[in-house]
Design a protein around this motif. Sequence first.
Motif, PDB file in Angstrom:
ATOM      1  N   PRO A 243       6.735  79.969   6.918  1.00  0.00           N
ATOM      2  CA  PRO A 243       7.161  81.237   7.522  1.00  0.00           C
ATOM      3  C   PRO A 243       7.457  81.086   9.009  1.00  0.00           C
ATOM      4  CG  PRO A 243       5.317  81.587   6.044  1.00  0.00           C
ATOM      5  CD  PRO A 243       5.493  80.094   6.146  1.00  0.00           C
ATOM      6  N   VAL A 244       8.442  81.838   9.480  1.00  0.00           N
ATOM      7  CA  VAL A 244       8.901  81.713  10.862  1.00  0.00           C
ATOM      8  C   VAL A 244       7.767  81.922  11.878  1.00  0.00           C
ATOM      9  CG1 VAL A 244      10.427  82.752  12.598  1.00  0.00           C
ATOM     10  CG2 VAL A 244      11.324  82.142  10.330  1.00  0.00           C
ATOM     11  N   PRO A 245       6.843  82.890  11.693  1.00  0.00           N
ATOM     12  CA  PRO A 245       5.739  83.004  12.654  1.00  0.00           C
ATOM     13  C   PRO A 245       4.893  81.726  12.749  1.00  0.00           C
ATOM     14  CG  PRO A 245       5.905  85.007  11.359  1.00  0.00           C
ATOM     15  CD  PRO A 245       6.834  84.016  10.727  1.00  0.00           C
ATOM     16  N   VAL A 246       4.766  80.987  11.654  1.00  0.00           N
ATOM     17  CA  VAL A 246       4.045  79.714  11.683  1.00  0.00           C
ATOM     18  C   VAL A 246       4.796  78.703  12.546  1.00  0.00           C
ATOM     19  CG1 VAL A 246       3.313  77.759  10.254  1.00  0.00           C
ATOM     20  CG2 VAL A 246       2.949  80.099   9.456  1.00  0.00           C
ATOM     21  N   LEU A 247       6.132  78.694  12.441  1.00  0.00           N
ATOM     22  CA  LEU A 247       6.945  77.790  13.254  1.00  0.00           C
ATOM     23  C   LEU A 247       6.916  78.220  14.725  1.00  0.00           C
ATOM     24  CD1 LEU A 247       9.985  77.424  10.825  1.00  0.00           C
ATOM     25  CD2 LEU A 247       8.039  75.881  11.088  1.00  0.00           C
ATOM     26  N   ASP A 248       6.912  79.534  14.967  1.00  0.00           N
ATOM     27  CA  ASP A 248       6.793  80.028  16.352  1.00  0.00           C
ATOM     28  C   ASP A 248       5.492  79.534  16.994  1.00  0.00           C
ATOM     29  OD1 ASP A 248       9.164  81.501  16.087  1.00  0.00           O
ATOM     30  OD2 ASP A 248       8.125  83.359  15.596  1.00  0.00           O
ATOM     31  N   ASP A 249       4.408  79.658  16.250  1.00  0.00           N
ATOM     32  CA  ASP A 249       3.103  79.242  16.774  1.00  0.00           C
ATOM     33  C   ASP A 249       3.071  77.736  17.021  1.00  0.00           C
ATOM     34  OD1 ASP A 249       0.126  79.753  17.227  1.00  0.00           O
ATOM     35  OD2 ASP A 249       0.070  78.282  15.605  1.00  0.00           O
ATOM     36  N   MET A 250       3.659  76.972  16.108  1.00  0.00           N
ATOM     37  CA  MET A 250       3.699  75.519  16.289  1.00  0.00           C
ATOM     38  C   MET A 250       4.439  75.155  17.570  1.00  0.00           C
ATOM     39  SD  MET A 250       5.178  72.551  13.731  1.00  0.00           S
ATOM     40  CE  MET A 250       6.895  73.101  13.888  1.00  0.00           C
ATOM     41  N   ALA A 251       5.562  75.835  17.827  1.00  0.00           N
ATOM     42  CA  ALA A 251       6.335  75.550  19.042  1.00  0.00           C
ATOM     43  C   ALA A 251       5.508  75.818  20.289  1.00  0.00           C
ATOM     44  CB  ALA A 251       7.611  76.385  19.055  1.00  0.00           C
ATOM     45  N   VAL A 252       4.729  76.892  20.283  1.00  0.00           N
ATOM     46  CA  VAL A 252       3.863  77.205  21.424  1.00  0.00           C
ATOM     47  C   VAL A 252       2.816  76.113  21.601  1.00  0.00           C
ATOM     48  CG1 VAL A 252       2.134  78.817  22.300  1.00  0.00           C
ATOM     49  CG2 VAL A 252       4.241  79.688  21.269  1.00  0.00           C
TER      50      VAL A 252
END
Length: 290
Positions: A243-252
């Motif tokens: 899910p995109v929120p998981v990818l957002d968190d990984m980027a952070v």
Amino acid sequence: MTSHPAFPPPPGARAYRLRTGRGEFAAVDSSPGEGRDVAGVVLMLPGFTGSKEDFRLLHEPLAERGYRLVAVDGRGQHESDGPEHDETAYAQRELARDVQAQAAALGVPVHLVGHSLGGQIARAAVLLDHSPFLSFTLMSSGPAEISVSQQQRVKLLRDALAVMSMDEVWEAIRAMGPPEEVGGPARGFGDEEQMRRRWLGNKPAQLLATGRQLCSEPDRVAELAAVPLPMHVLSGAYDDTWPVPVLDDMAVRLGAHRTVVEGAEHSPNAERPLPTAHALADFWDGTRRG
């Protein structure tokens, strides 16, 4: 030696076998036009059941931006050979060593891009030794195992491979419609026979081993964050695999550059190739300036 691909290479590109210290790998290679400076060399790794053709729509726009793109089939994937039944040959560390060998064969430090499963294999290669790489882009590839819904679909595939031939599994996949991680983005690039040939090129042991990896991959983001490389997390605006929120968190957590390609899902390279190519080239241009 020139290969005879199921899919013709895109305009300006050539298909051949990349010779490395760990064997030969099928590749599609494109460069900027004659007389133009090369801004950088890019090595791209496809996802589960995918192939180098998944990046075919990126060759021309990246060449226009000055980048040489080399997309490869991994060991036992499509047109790259590998053992039929020996799953140990496809352990993640072995596949990561293949990536190291591919980069070495290109002769210069490369920008590394991995799509989905290819991102996790690329991550393992970076963690082995980051020195062959100028930057690392995770494309629609998350921090750990795939979502529960996709794990269920991969398990169905693995169960089918245990009792059915590759031909029989292909017919079953076509009947039910491929999930995001089974069938690959290139399914829209060719006719039925081309896609069938691509599927049959995969070694069953490779699918079994990498399918298991997708369903059990640990979170290695903290290790990756300690690597001194420019990093980029690129995805579509929706993704059921991670899910995109998981990818957002990984980027952070990585301190990475983040790109969301609007109008794309799990395969922005195929679904929205122009904005994807521009986002990649903008990131690489930024690393050169940096």
